[in-house]
Every structure is written in C-alpha cells, then in structure tokens.
Design an enzyme around this catalytic site. Structure first.
Site, mmCIF file in Angstrom:
data_model
loop_
_atom_site.group_PDB
_atom_site.id
_atom_site.type_symbol
_atom_site.label_atom_id
_atom_site.label_comp_id
_atom_site.label_asym_id
_atom_site.label_seq_id
_atom_site.Cartn_x
_atom_site.Cartn_y
_atom_site.Cartn_z
ATOM 1 N N LYS A 79 0.809 -1.242 0.000
ATOM 2 C CA LYS A 79 0.000 0.000 0.000
ATOM 3 C C LYS A 79 0.838 1.286 0.000
ATOM 4 O O LYS A 79 0.409 2.321 0.501
ATOM 5 C CB LYS A 79 -0.958 0.006 1.222
ATOM 6 C CG LYS A 79 -1.904 -1.151 1.218
ATOM 7 C CD LYS A 79 -2.846 -1.065 0.061
ATOM 8 C CE LYS A 79 -3.168 -2.397 -0.529
ATOM 9 N NZ LYS A 79 -3.748 -2.301 -1.877
ATOM 10 N N SER A 80 2.032 1.160 -0.571
ATOM 11 C CA SER A 80 2.907 2.334 -0.607
ATOM 12 C C SER A 80 2.998 2.970 -1.989
ATOM 13 O O SER A 80 3.739 3.930 -2.180
ATOM 14 C CB SER A 80 4.325 1.925 -0.156
ATOM 15 O OG SER A 80 4.294 1.466 1.164
ATOM 16 N N THR A 82 2.740 0.710 -5.105
ATOM 17 C CA THR A 82 3.224 -0.319 -6.048
ATOM 18 C C THR A 82 2.529 -0.232 -7.409
ATOM 19 O O THR A 82 3.186 -0.232 -8.455
ATOM 20 C CB THR A 82 2.937 -1.726 -5.462
ATOM 21 O OG1 THR A 82 3.087 -1.679 -4.059
ATOM 22 C CG2 THR A 82 3.834 -2.767 -6.077
ATOM 23 N N HIS A 139 7.053 -7.359 -2.336
ATOM 24 C CA HIS A 139 6.804 -6.636 -1.078
ATOM 25 C C HIS A 139 7.776 -7.099 0.013
ATOM 26 O O HIS A 139 7.657 -6.685 1.162
ATOM 27 C CB HIS A 139 5.383 -6.908 -0.585
ATOM 28 C CG HIS A 139 4.318 -6.136 -1.316
ATOM 29 N ND1 HIS A 139 4.510 -4.883 -1.824
ATOM 30 C CD2 HIS A 139 3.013 -6.449 -1.585
ATOM 31 C CE1 HIS A 139 3.387 -4.459 -2.391
ATOM 32 N NE2 HIS A 139 2.472 -5.383 -2.264
ATOM 33 N N ARG A 159 6.059 5.248 1.859
ATOM 34 C CA ARG A 159 4.956 6.197 2.048
ATOM 35 C C ARG A 159 4.774 6.452 3.533
ATOM 36 O O ARG A 159 5.154 5.605 4.373
ATOM 37 C CB ARG A 159 3.693 5.544 1.451
ATOM 38 C CG ARG A 159 2.478 6.415 1.374
ATOM 39 C CD ARG A 159 1.299 5.626 0.795
ATOM 40 N NE ARG A 159 0.162 6.496 0.573
ATOM 41 C CZ ARG A 159 -1.048 6.093 0.222
ATOM 42 N NH1 ARG A 159 -1.297 4.810 0.030
ATOM 43 N NH2 ARG A 159 -2.028 6.966 0.049
ATOM 44 N N SER A 167 -4.731 2.610 4.415
ATOM 45 C CA SER A 167 -4.945 1.965 3.120
ATOM 46 C C SER A 167 -4.939 0.444 3.301
ATOM 47 O O SER A 167 -5.790 -0.263 2.752
ATOM 48 C CB SER A 167 -3.832 2.396 2.154
ATOM 49 O OG SER A 167 -4.017 1.836 0.890
ATOM 50 N N ARG A 295 -8.215 3.419 -4.506
ATOM 51 C CA ARG A 295 -9.184 3.872 -3.503
ATOM 52 C C ARG A 295 -9.285 5.385 -3.588
ATOM 53 O O ARG A 295 -10.125 5.921 -4.295
ATOM 54 C CB ARG A 295 -8.759 3.382 -2.106
ATOM 55 C CG ARG A 295 -9.843 3.524 -1.046
ATOM 56 C CD ARG A 295 -9.315 3.062 0.301
ATOM 57 N NE ARG A 295 -8.216 3.879 0.782
ATOM 58 C CZ ARG A 295 -8.353 4.990 1.513
ATOM 59 N NH1 ARG A 295 -9.546 5.390 1.887
ATOM 60 N NH2 ARG A 295 -7.283 5.681 1.901
ATOM 61 N N LYS A 296 -8.375 6.107 -2.922
ATOM 62 C CA LYS A 296 -8.407 7.575 -2.966
ATOM 63 C C LYS A 296 -7.168 8.161 -3.623
ATOM 64 O O LYS A 296 -7.207 9.211 -4.225
ATOM 65 C CB LYS A 296 -8.510 8.133 -1.553
ATOM 66 C CG LYS A 296 -9.910 8.177 -1.005
ATOM 67 C CD LYS A 296 -9.952 9.116 0.186
ATOM 68 C CE LYS A 296 -11.365 9.283 0.683
ATOM 69 N NZ LYS A 296 -11.386 10.003 1.963
ATOM 70 N N GLY A 297 -6.035 7.511 -3.376
ATOM 71 C CA GLY A 297 -4.786 7.988 -3.975
ATOM 72 C C GLY A 297 -4.396 9.376 -3.491
ATOM 73 O O GLY A 297 -3.911 10.194 -4.261
HETATM 74 P P1 PAP Z 1 -0.526 -3.112 -3.088
HETATM 75 O O1 PAP Z 1 0.393 -3.158 -1.935
HETATM 76 O O2 PAP Z 1 -1.770 -3.921 -2.855
HETATM 77 O O3 PAP Z 1 0.158 -3.420 -4.380
HETATM 78 P P2 PAP Z 1 -0.288 -0.327 -3.679
HETATM 79 O O4 PAP Z 1 -0.518 -0.179 -5.119
HETATM 80 O O5 PAP Z 1 1.110 -0.334 -3.190
HETATM 81 O O6 PAP Z 1 -1.068 -1.609 -3.172
HETATM 82 O O7 PAP Z 1 -1.020 0.848 -2.905
HETATM 83 C C1 PAP Z 1 -2.363 1.156 -3.109
HETATM 84 C C2 PAP Z 1 -2.502 2.629 -2.800
HETATM 85 O O8 PAP Z 1 -2.000 3.403 -3.917
HETATM 86 C C3 PAP Z 1 -3.951 3.020 -2.635
HETATM 87 O O9 PAP Z 1 -3.912 4.123 -1.715
HETATM 88 P P3 PAP Z 1 -5.171 4.613 -0.858
HETATM 89 O O10 PAP Z 1 -5.802 3.412 -0.256
HETATM 90 O O11 PAP Z 1 -4.625 5.553 0.167
HETATM 91 O O12 PAP Z 1 -6.056 5.329 -1.826
HETATM 92 C C4 PAP Z 1 -4.305 3.465 -4.043
HETATM 93 O O13 PAP Z 1 -5.452 4.283 -4.121
HETATM 94 C C5 PAP Z 1 -3.054 4.211 -4.415
HETATM 95 N N1 PAP Z 1 -2.889 4.355 -5.869
HETATM 96 C C6 PAP Z 1 -3.109 3.447 -6.843
HETATM 97 N N2 PAP Z 1 -2.853 3.959 -8.039
HETATM 98 C C7 PAP Z 1 -2.455 5.235 -7.842
HETATM 99 C C8 PAP Z 1 -2.061 6.310 -8.715
HETATM 100 N N3 PAP Z 1 -2.029 6.157 -10.027
HETATM 101 N N4 PAP Z 1 -1.731 7.487 -8.150
HETATM 102 C C9 PAP Z 1 -1.750 7.668 -6.811
HETATM 103 N N5 PAP Z 1 -2.112 6.706 -5.934
HETATM 104 C C10 PAP Z 1 -2.462 5.495 -6.441
#
Ligand code: PAP
Length: 333
Positions: A79-80, A82, A139, A159, A167, A295-297
C-alpha cells in the site's frame, strides 16, 4: 552436486519441491506466530511477519529464481504505491513500444505489466519469455530476498506509515477470511505499531532498503509516494535514467514525460474499464478485485481515521526507528 543424483530432472525437481513443502510445514509449526490481517496467523521469519503463502513463495524464490544482470525489481511495503510505480516504470521503459492513445495499460491495467514474486506457486514460472530488462515486483524486505535478487537493481517506494496503515486496513478488511472476526481499526493500529503486519514491521522494511541504498546508491532508487505525487515528472525522468533509458531532448520537445504522467495518474488508471471490473490473481489462491487497488490515492487520508493520540504514537515510533539513519518521512507530509 545435485542431492538427488540418480533421479531424472523432473523427479529431482519434485523431490526438491517436496523438501520445500516439508521445510514450510516445519516452519509453520515452529516459528513465532501472531494475528494476521487477512488470515488467522502471520509467522515471524528472519525478523519479518509473513503469511503462510508468502513464506512458501519466499522459499521457492530462494531455490528456483534465476536472476539476470539486467533485471529491475520494484520493491515496496504493501500500500505504498506499487500499482502506480508499476504503471510508471512499465510505460517509461516501454515508451517506444506503445502509443499513448492505445496503450497496453488501457487494455490490461498496471497489475499485469510485470510479475509479483511473493505469490509464486509450483511449478515455478521461469520468466524466460519476458523481454529484457525484465521487471519484477516484491513486497519482501531486502534482507529476505535471495542474494541473486538483493544484489540487483531496485526501485523502492515508501509512504507515510499513517496512510499505509489506513490503506492497508481498508484493503485487508475486504480480503479478510470470512471465518475471522472483523479487524477493528484499534486492533489493526496496535498490530501495526507492534510491527505485526504482512511483510512488516513497516519501519524495518523501509530501513532494509534505505540502508542498501546508502551502500549502493547506483543500485537502489529510493522514492517516496508523496514525492511522486508532488513531482511526477521529476520521478519519471529519474526512472528513465535509472532503467538505462534517459529522456532525450527530442522526447522532451514532444512532451513524452507529461504523457506518461497523465497515462498513469490515479484518475486515468482508476477509470479504465479493465480496472473497474475483473480480478487479479496472486498465485493460485489469492484473488483481488482490480478496483480495490484504486481507492483515494491521496496524501493524508489518515486524518479521517486516526486520533491525535494515534498520530503522535506512530510519528513517535517513526522518529525512534529512523533516528540516526538519515531517513525521514516527516518532511514529505
Ligand atoms: P498493493 O500493496 O496492494 O500493491 P499499492 O498499489 O502499493 O497496493 O497501494 C495502493 C494505494 O496506492 C492506494 O492508496 P489509498 O488506499 O490511500 O487510496 C491506491 O489508491 C493508491 N494508488 C493506486 N494507483 C495510484 C495512482 N495512479 N496514483 C496515486 N495513488 C495510487
């Protein structure tokens, strides 16, 4: 010398695999365990908390993975960022292969751009058909990886742990085994602070890559989610140079960096049809809805969930753990 000299190769492989299964079973019986977020238990393996599936994938990786000198690994704590970095790295590296109006990402999404090493199952994929440089995601902490990987090139993204916690808690709550009680935020918070969290402790994970990046700065590009958010164009340039394909002045004139940033933006990826439906498989057992990766990003969504006291506690742990390391996640929030 092979330990199974008299067996044909396929049976030697099976015998090797049986050894791994036996070792895995033994580890599950003997390693310290604690409450998991998705499954009932996590197991402490060489200082990090792993689920049974990830532990097995790690054993398989150590036995079977064959690295290539040009491989590039994207590493991150869950959730950092990826998914975002996968999209950025893939589209930057392959910017000559696809046009931005009809891109691979539009049809397939970021998850399928390159393999995730922590969910391997047997028979193992040999990845020989991937074009070079091959891209892989993990990870796992740097110190858990086999030497053939840990001596390779890494992009690491970290992050603010408060945003990671929220997240992750929301994501894992959706995936949590149905026979387990709901994981409350209070319990998740305690577990996170104790370091009991898939692939955690968070802080030791970050430090494992930070220290390696200090030792070999040419081998590890250390990024922060917040920095990517604030200066995506700078990050794309860094990625291009790091992956051996620096931006040319001609590409600059054409606005290639801006196209990559736009293609990989949260809004653009989240709104792709491929990311609104369908599931992503991790190994044979784990299926995750693609939309759950978006989710929110945002930076700082933790403010909607954590009390002042919780914030102070996590920030205090971060300060303590990172003291003297030269790393701070404070200035980015
Ligand atoms: P993973 O560990 O399951 O691979 P990962 O992709 O590392 O997840 O992190 C997901 C987070 O990145 C989510 O954050 P949030 O829950 O705080 O919203 C996701 O929304 C965010 N994310 C995914 N794509 C993007 C993007 N293009 N720009 C910014 N944030 C993003």
């Amino acid at each position: 010398m092979s330990s199974f000299p008299s067996l044909p190769e396929s049976e030697q492989q099976d015998a090797k695999y049986q050894n791994i299964c036996n070792n895995h079973r033994h580890l599950l019986e003997t390693l310290p365990k604690a409450n998991g977020w998705r499954n009932r238990h996590l197991y402490n393996y060489n200082g990090f908390w792993l689920s049974p599936i990830v532990l097995k994938a790690n054993l398989l990786l150590h036995t079977y993975f064959k690295s290539h000198p040009t491989d590039i690994f994207l590493a991150s704590f869950m959730k950092s960022g990826t998914t975002w970095l996968k999209a950025l790295m893939f589209s930057t590296l392959n910017r000559h292969r696809y046009n931005f109006f009809n891109h691979y990402l539009h049809k397939h999404g970021p998850q399928s751009t390159f393999p995730f090493l922590d969910a391997e199952s047997y028979p193992i994929t040999d990845f020989t058909t991937l074009s070079h440089p091959r891209l892989f995601a993990t990870h796992s902490a740097h110190t858990l990886l086999p030497p053939c990987i840990s001596s390779g090139k890494f992009v690491y993204v970290c992050r603010d742990p408060k945003d990671v916690l929220i997240s992750k808690w929301l994501f894992m709550s959706k995936l949590r085994a149905k026979d387990l009680p709901t994981l409350s935020l209070d319990v998740a918070f305690e577990l996170f602070c104790l370091g009991v969290s898939e692939f955690g402790p968070f802080w030791e994970h970050v430090l494992s890559y930070w220290r390696a990046s200090l030792e070999s700065p040419e081998k590890i590009l250390f990024l922060k989610y917040e920095e990517v958010k604030k200066q995506p164009e700078v990050v794309v340039r860094k990625l291009a140079a790091f992956m051996g394909k620096p931006l040319t002045s001609e590409e600059d004139e054409k606005g290639v960096v801006g196209e990559i940033v736009k293609l990989c933006s949260f809004e653009s990826l989240r709104n792709l049809e491929v990311n609104k439906k369908g599931v992503e498989k991790f190994g044979k057992l784990v299926e995750i809805e693609k939309r759950d990766f978006f989710r929110k990003g945002e930076i700082g969504d933790w403010k909607n969930y954590l009390s002042d006291e919780m914030k102070e506690r996590i920030d205090g742990i971060t300060d303590d753990k990172f003291r003297g390391s030269g790393l701070s996640l404070r200035e980015t929030v």
